[in-house]
Structure formats: C-alpha cells, structure tokens
Write an enzyme that holds these catalytic residues in place. Structure first.
Site, PDB file in Angstrom:
ATOM      1  N   ASN A 150      21.159  -4.112   2.947  1.00 10.66           N
ATOM      2  CA  ASN A 150      21.280  -5.311   3.022  1.00 10.66           C
ATOM      3  C   ASN A 150      21.599  -6.387   2.762  1.00 10.66           C
ATOM      4  O   ASN A 150      22.031  -7.279   2.911  1.00 10.66           O
ATOM      5  CB  ASN A 150      19.225  -5.340   3.288  1.00 10.66           C
ATOM      6  CG  ASN A 150      18.581  -5.159   2.240  1.00 10.66           C
ATOM      7  OD1 ASN A 150      18.457  -4.281   1.402  1.00 10.66           O
ATOM      8  ND2 ASN A 150      17.891  -5.871   1.973  1.00 10.66           N
ATOM      9  N   SER A 198      15.062  -1.402  13.228  1.00  9.93           N
ATOM     10  CA  SER A 198      14.218  -2.321  13.060  1.00  9.93           C
ATOM     11  C   SER A 198      14.604  -2.920  14.522  1.00  9.93           C
ATOM     12  O   SER A 198      15.710  -3.326  14.354  1.00  9.93           O
ATOM     13  CB  SER A 198      13.753  -2.599  12.174  1.00  9.93           C
ATOM     14  OG  SER A 198      12.982  -4.296  11.905  1.00  9.93           O
ATOM     15  N   GLY A 199      13.493  -3.618  15.351  1.00 13.88           N
ATOM     16  CA  GLY A 199      13.945  -4.570  16.512  1.00 13.88           C
ATOM     17  C   GLY A 199      14.488  -5.968  16.219  1.00 13.88           C
ATOM     18  O   GLY A 199      16.023  -5.919  16.486  1.00 13.88           O
ATOM     19  N   HIS A 200      14.168  -6.461  15.043  1.00 17.41           N
ATOM     20  CA  HIS A 200      14.738  -8.391  14.971  1.00 17.41           C
ATOM     21  C   HIS A 200      15.980  -7.852  13.819  1.00 17.41           C
ATOM     22  O   HIS A 200      16.340  -8.904  14.012  1.00 17.41           O
ATOM     23  CB  HIS A 200      13.170  -8.352  14.127  1.00 17.41           C
ATOM     24  CG  HIS A 200      13.246  -8.041  13.177  1.00 17.41           C
ATOM     25  ND1 HIS A 200      13.645  -9.078  12.143  1.00 17.41           N
ATOM     26  CD2 HIS A 200      12.681  -7.169  12.292  1.00 17.41           C
ATOM     27  CE1 HIS A 200      13.346  -8.375  10.495  1.00 17.41           C
ATOM     28  NE2 HIS A 200      12.890  -7.471  11.395  1.00 17.41           N
ATOM     29  N   THR A 236      -2.387   2.348  20.884  1.00 18.57           N
ATOM     30  CA  THR A 236      -1.725   2.117  22.183  1.00 18.57           C
ATOM     31  C   THR A 236      -0.374   1.183  21.300  1.00 18.57           C
ATOM     32  O   THR A 236      -0.176   0.625  20.934  1.00 18.57           O
ATOM     33  CB  THR A 236      -2.774   0.614  22.413  1.00 18.57           C
ATOM     34  OG1 THR A 236      -4.034   1.501  22.809  1.00 18.57           O
ATOM     35  CG2 THR A 236      -2.008   0.878  23.839  1.00 18.57           C
ATOM     36  N   CYS A 324      13.776 -16.249  -7.075  1.00 19.28           N
ATOM     37  CA  CYS A 324      13.441 -16.712  -7.787  1.00 19.28           C
ATOM     38  C   CYS A 324      11.790 -16.260  -7.705  1.00 19.28           C
ATOM     39  O   CYS A 324      10.794 -16.044  -7.362  1.00 19.28           O
ATOM     40  CB  CYS A 324      12.935 -18.269  -8.288  1.00 19.28           C
ATOM     41  SG  CYS A 324      13.958 -19.091  -7.742  1.00 19.28           S
TER      42      CYS A 324
HETATM   43  N1  PLP Z   1      15.095  -2.326   5.062  1.00 16.73           N
HETATM   44  C1  PLP Z   1      16.736  -2.788   5.764  1.00 16.73           C
HETATM   45  C2  PLP Z   1      17.000  -2.137   4.495  1.00 16.73           C
HETATM   46  C3  PLP Z   1      16.140  -3.702   6.091  1.00 16.73           C
HETATM   47  O1  PLP Z   1      17.089  -4.657   5.584  1.00 16.73           O
HETATM   48  C4  PLP Z   1      14.474  -4.483   6.363  1.00 16.73           C
HETATM   49  C5  PLP Z   1      14.282  -5.841   6.748  1.00 16.73           C
HETATM   50  O2  PLP Z   1      14.826  -6.529   5.468  1.00 16.73           O
HETATM   51  C6  PLP Z   1      13.447  -3.787   5.940  1.00 16.73           C
HETATM   52  C7  PLP Z   1      14.067  -2.507   6.077  1.00 16.73           C
HETATM   53  C8  PLP Z   1      12.632  -4.491   6.460  1.00 16.73           C
HETATM   54  O3  PLP Z   1      11.997  -4.329   8.371  1.00 16.73           O
HETATM   55  P1  PLP Z   1      11.106  -4.610   8.754  1.00 16.73           P
HETATM   56  O4  PLP Z   1      11.268  -6.341   8.468  1.00 16.73           O
HETATM   57  O5  PLP Z   1      11.506  -4.563  10.374  1.00 16.73           O
HETATM   58  O6  PLP Z   1      10.032  -4.882   8.442  1.00 16.73           O
END
Ligand code: PLP
Length: 407
Positions: A150, A198-200, A236, A324
């Site tokens: 990430n 992950s959706g967002h 649900t 930080c």
């Molecule tokens: N794994 C990675 C590599 C991510 O970048 C993130 C979110 O930043 C997550 C897991 C966690 O996802 P969520 O925010 O949907 O819990």
C-alpha cells in the site's frame, strides 16, 4: 481552491454509477436476502448477481466469494479461519511489510504462543523466495503475503509464492486490497487459496469487502452467527454495499486498461518531473514491479508531515510514510524494512492516483511541490548540515531505533 486528490490508496471516490446502483436497496428493495418470501428473494437475486460480478473480476467461481465488512475483516478471517481449521499447527509466515490488518493479527497470535516468521525485504522492497522456502515446515498453517504494498505499490510475485506454498501443501492467503481493480487477477491460473479485497479501494463505498476462499480450502468462520454466506460469515448481508461492490468490480473491469495506460502515464509524468526539478529525491521501491497508480518519493532532510500540510494548504491530498504513530517520530515499518536511509524515510510522500485524475491535477502538483520542498529545506537544520558537509545527527541516522524493528 482546486482539490487534487492523490490519495487513492487510502480510499477512493465512490463512483456515481455505484451510488446509483445502491440506492434502491435503501428504499424499495429492503428485504432480507435470507427470507423465504418473494420480497427477500428479489433482494437475494441482486446479492447473487454481485457475487458473480466480484467472481468475474478475479477469475473465481461465485460460490468462492464471501462478502465481509472490509479488507481488514477479510484478512483477519483468512488468518483466523485457517488457524481454527488446523488447530495442531502453530506457525504462520508473513512479510515484514504487510498492512497492520495482517501484521497486527500475526503479532497478537505471537503473543498467544504462535510462531510468526516475518520475511524481510531488500532495498527495492522485494522478498527472497529462497528464504520463504527455507522457513516453511510441517508446523506451518498459513503463508499470508500481500499482492501489492500500500505504501510503495511494490508487487510481490504471488504466483510463485502460491506455487511454493502449494508444493508443501500449505494454504496461501494474499491481501490483494491494493491490487484488485488496478492490475488483472485470474485465480484460475494460480494456486492462491484465499484472497482479500476491499470495496473502498476500487470506487465502492467504505465498509464492504470480500474474501475469496478456493473450493476445498479448509476454513472455519471468523464471524460466527447465522448460516449466511454458506456458513462462512454470520450476519445479515449488507445488501446495498454488496450491490455497490458488485457494480464497482464492473467499473474496475471497464477501467483496467485506462489504469494501466493513462493513469500510469500520469504517475510516470509526475514522478519524472519531480525527480528532475527537486534535488536529493528518490523513488522508494522496485520501479519495474509496481502498481500503475502509486509513487512513493523521498525528499531528503525534511519531514514528510510538513510537506503534507503545505500540500494540503494548496489543495493537494497525498500521504506520508512517516506518520508519527503513537508519538514516536518513526518512519513507516515498510520503509524501515526496506532499509531506506533515515535521511530519506522521514521525508517520504505517497501519491496514489485513480481514473478520476487529470493532466491538470498533475500540472498543479508539478508547479506546487518544488517551492514547498525548497521552503522546508531553507529552514531545515539537517539540510543545512548536509549542504555544509557536517555529520548527521543521530535522529537522522536512525540512532537508537533498531530495537523497534520486529525480527
Ligand atoms: N490491506 C491493505 C494492503 C490495505 O491497504 C488496507 C487499507 O488501507 C487494508 C488491508 C484494510 O482495508 P479496509 O480499510 O477495507 O479495512
């Protein structure tokens, strides 16, 4: 003020098409998909359709897709659900650059007596696969290694990792939260057993995710409750969000090419221009094996947080790899694991783009950032020392922080 949003690895804009697809499920179509009557049944139809859409994006069978509340839950469920299924095995393998959703879960397990191996990475953020082979044993219950980092966007060779784990009969989970929707994934071609998304991160809303569980993989539910999701996740179903995730996977398929051409070209133009106009700047991570939208840059001898604040004042949203956390001025665990020098790790900034970014966005950053860096260096004692050739203070060389690095 113009807003330039370059923090898409943190979260993305929910696509208007996705919002539109979700709306009926807040009003007319509010049934419970598990109900026996027609009103629930018509909703169940749309959940089924969303499952098919998610499966299509990753090359899975629909019944291998379990809806969850987020990427973090998917990661937790993959790890815990596997350990529940192999109670006799007490060893798991992760990398040192995993997201906290995996890393902190592993640390908690370690505190409960599990053995956790965290594979290190080299200066480019890449793993040594021979090290992976060497640490696997009959006691290993799971290998969990992310698809794309990430912070840096570095891609791990998950096909090879899956093959190595598979040869030893060890389940392999990958946190693909950052890669799904940005690069292709075809689970028909690789023996990955579980995958989190992950959706967002792909233009669906926050609060919905999915866990792929390959048919035949041993798994016990992490969220225990009713028989939803074929007994693999109680609760649900969050129908509007699941429908939104389904629509977003279609959006991702429609834009995959653009992500890897136009968006990548924008990222490359931004990176090239900043490297050229700002001295003592470096790219963090393996530039050849990287997500098309991500760029992690280090500007030496200044603080990432100060850069972020001044960028924010100019309407530009990015992220810093030197948060930080808990009051310590520690660079991120990812940059530390990569051995990025402290002089650079402290001044790291992540730009992450999406299909909503334009040429004008990039022009704005290219024009705005160089004077910000200059302004901060003008008041940085570390930059002054560097320019005058004086030795670095222990703050910048890492000093006493070695013991914070997890072994
Ligand atoms: N794994 C990675 C590599 C991510 O970048 C993130 C979110 O930043 C997550 C897991 C966690 O996802 P969520 O925010 O949907 O819990």
């Amino acid at each position: 003020m113009r807003t330039v949003y370059l923090d898409n690895n943190a979260t993305t804009r929910t696509a208007p098409e996705v919002v539109e697809a979700m709306l009926p499920f807040f009003s007319d179509l509010y049934g419970n998909p598990s109900s026996m009557h027609f009103f629930g049944g018509q909703v169940a139809h749309y959940v089924k359709q969303a499952r098919e859409q998610v499966a299509a994006l990753i090359g899975a069978h629909p019944e291998e897709v379990v809806f969850t509340s987020c990427g973090t839950e998917s990661d937790n469920a993959a790890i815990m659900g596997t350990l529940y299924s192999y109670p006799e095995k007490k060893h798991i393998v992760i990398s040192r650059v995993e997201h906290p959703a995996v890393q902190n879960t592993a640390h908690q397990l370690q505190a409960r007596g599990y053995k956790v191996t965290e594979l290190g990475v080299n200066r480019e953020g890449q793993l040594d696969l021979d090290e992976l082979r060497a640490v696997l044993s009959d006691d290993t219950a799971l290998v969990s290694i992310m698809s794309a980092n990430n912070e840096t966007g570095v891609l791990f060779p998950i096909d090879e990792i899956a093959a190595i784990a598979s040869e030893r009969g060890i389940p392999f989970h990958t946190d693909a939260v950052q890669s799904i929707g940005k690069i292709p994934m075809d689970l028909r071609k690789t023996p990955i057993d579980m995958l989190s998304l992950s959706g967002h991160k792909l233009h669906a809303p926050k609060g919905v995710g999915a866990l792929y569980i390959r048919k035949g993989t041993r798994f016990a539910p992490f969220v225990v409750g009713g028989h939803q999701e074929a007994g693999r996740r109680g609760g649900t179903e969050n129908v509007p969000y699941i429908v939104g995730l389904g629509r977003a996977t279609q959006f991702a398929m429609d834009h995959l090419k653009e992500e890897n051409t136009r968006v990548k070209a924008l990222r490359d133009r931004l990176e090239k221009a900043l490297l050229k106009s700002i001295p003592n700047t470096m790219v963090n991570g393996d530039v050849k094996n990287r997500l098309p939208n991500t760029c992690s840059l280090s500007f030496e001898y200044i603080e990432g947080e100060s850069i972020l604040m001044l960028l924010s004042d100019a309407g530009i949203c990015a992220s810093s790899g030197s948060a930080c956390t808990s009051g310590s001025l520690q660079p991120s665990h990812v940059l530390r694991a990569m051995g990025v020098p402290f002089t650079a790790a402290h001044g790291s900034i992540r730009f992450s783009l999406s299909v909503y970014n334009t040429d004008e966005d990039i022009d704005h950053v290219i024009a705005t950032l160089p004077p910000i860096i200059q302004r901060l260096r003008d008041i940085s004692p570390f930059w002054k020392d560097y320019v005058e050739g004086k030795p670095m203070s222990s703050f910048l060389t890492g000093g006493d922080v070695e013991h914070h690095v997890h072994g």
